[in-house]
Design an enzyme around this catalytic site. Structure first.
Site, PDB file in Angstrom:
ATOM      1  N   HIS A 228       0.816  -1.208   0.000  1.00 47.00           N
ATOM      2  CA  HIS A 228       0.000   0.000   0.000  1.00 47.00           C
ATOM      3  C   HIS A 228       0.856   1.268   0.000  1.00 47.00           C
ATOM      4  O   HIS A 228       0.651   2.169  -0.810  1.00 47.00           O
ATOM      5  CB  HIS A 228      -0.905  -0.050   1.242  1.00 47.00           C
ATOM      6  CG  HIS A 228      -1.915   1.038   1.345  1.00 47.00           C
ATOM      7  ND1 HIS A 228      -2.884   1.272   0.390  1.00 47.00           N
ATOM      8  CD2 HIS A 228      -2.130   1.960   2.327  1.00 47.00           C
ATOM      9  CE1 HIS A 228      -3.645   2.287   0.771  1.00 47.00           C
ATOM     10  NE2 HIS A 228      -3.205   2.727   1.928  1.00 47.00           N
ATOM     11  N   PHE A 229       1.827   1.327   0.895  1.00 44.61           N
ATOM     12  CA  PHE A 229       2.694   2.502   1.016  1.00 44.61           C
ATOM     13  C   PHE A 229       3.913   2.330   0.102  1.00 44.61           C
ATOM     14  O   PHE A 229       5.043   2.152   0.554  1.00 44.61           O
ATOM     15  CB  PHE A 229       3.127   2.705   2.466  1.00 44.61           C
ATOM     16  CG  PHE A 229       2.071   3.321   3.336  1.00 44.61           C
ATOM     17  CD1 PHE A 229       1.943   4.696   3.434  1.00 44.61           C
ATOM     18  CD2 PHE A 229       1.187   2.525   4.048  1.00 44.61           C
ATOM     19  CE1 PHE A 229       0.966   5.273   4.230  1.00 44.61           C
ATOM     20  CE2 PHE A 229       0.207   3.091   4.856  1.00 44.61           C
ATOM     21  CZ  PHE A 229       0.089   4.472   4.941  1.00 44.61           C
TER      22      PHE A 229
END
Length: 283
Positions: free
Chosen positions: A264-265
């Site tokens: 996600h990051f």
């Protein structure tokens, strides 16, 4: 190394903190963070772009170093977040700019684009969704709260606010979790632990339904205005799936979509690669 400045400005009675780098005469790029982070998520990206762009990364109201007004003074909705950031761009003199959107930054930035299509020169979406097929089953507990906003369903979402969940968001889908610096998730957990922050975040979980309701509006903007568009996506994101990135090409045939083997990051592991893609894309 570029000189990065850490400022704050009054916007509609709220103190909005932001970091800034690059020459004011350079092409402008607005960086919009997501949950549960703040402008510090761009700490590795900004130095790689500051020689070419004028970069500004604000903290959304209630996040990071920006003011976190009480819920009886400020309604935490995505409409209101977008309104504050819209006014913020006017206060700092961002009249025409590209946007980099991630997670919560996507529905915030897409609202700006719909309201002011003439101001947006390009869009870079890093795991910032605008299509139903991009939502994973990880959203099911939040969907349950949309359908029945009971206290029990609200309380069930508190697991998303736990420190270990923040760490999981940063490390899930990353081939080598030891490559993820603890700086980002530690700072996020510090801000999440502030008194009242939990209820604010639960309000925003509930209001995320308004973003899904606006997906057709966002898609119509994409089809009508065909903005220059780059998607840089962590393919192992547990919340926003690769089909959501591919879907942008349905409405913007010239959209560029690039996947990275991360979660996600994505900036935590692929800031250099994403910066290179942006430099090529924006030319």
């Amino acid at each position: 190394m570029p000189h990065i400045r850490y400022r704050s400005v009054d916007v509609a009675g709220l103190r909005i903190a932001y970091r800034e780098a690059g020459s004011p005469g350079a092409p402008k790029l607005l960086l919009l963070h997501g949950f549960p982070s703040a402008g510090h998520m761009f700490r590795d990206l900004i130095p790689r772009l500051a020689d070419r762009f004028h970069l500004v990364a604000p903290d959304l109201p209630g996040f990071g170093r920006s003011e976190m007004p009480a819920r009886d003074r400020f309604t935490y909705s995505f409409d209101n977040l977008a309104s504050v950031i819209d006014q913020f761009t006017e206060v700092i003199g961002f009249d025409r700019f590209a946007i980099y959107v991630f997670d919560y930054g996507a529905p915030t930035g897409f609202r700006l684009a719909v309201s002011h299509p003439d101001r947006i020169t390009a869009i870079i979406s890093q795991n910032g969704n605008a299509y139903e097929e991009g939502l994973s089953e990880g959203w099911n507990p939040i969907r349950a709260y949309w359908q029945d906003p009971s206290q029990a369903n609200r309380d069930a979402l508190r697991d998303f606010l736990k420190p270990e969940t923040t760490i999981w968001q940063y490390t899930h889908g990353v081939p080598d979790p030891t490559s993820v610096s603890p700086d980002g998730y530690s700072l996020d957990n510090f801000y999440l632990a502030r008194p009242g922050a939990d209820e604010i975040q639960l309000d925003l979980f509930g209001d995320y339904a308004s973003n899904v309701a606006l997906y057709p509006v966002f898609q119509d903007y994409f089809r009508t205005h065909r903005p220059r568009f780059l998607a840089v996506w962590g393919r192992n994101d547990p919340f926003f799936l690769p089909p959501g990135a591919e879907a942008f090409k349905r409405d913007i045939p010239d959209a560029q979509v690039t996947f990275f083997d991360t979660g996600h990051f994505a900036l935590e592991t692929h800031a250099a690669e994403i910066a290179a893609a942006i430099r090529t894309f924006l030319g």
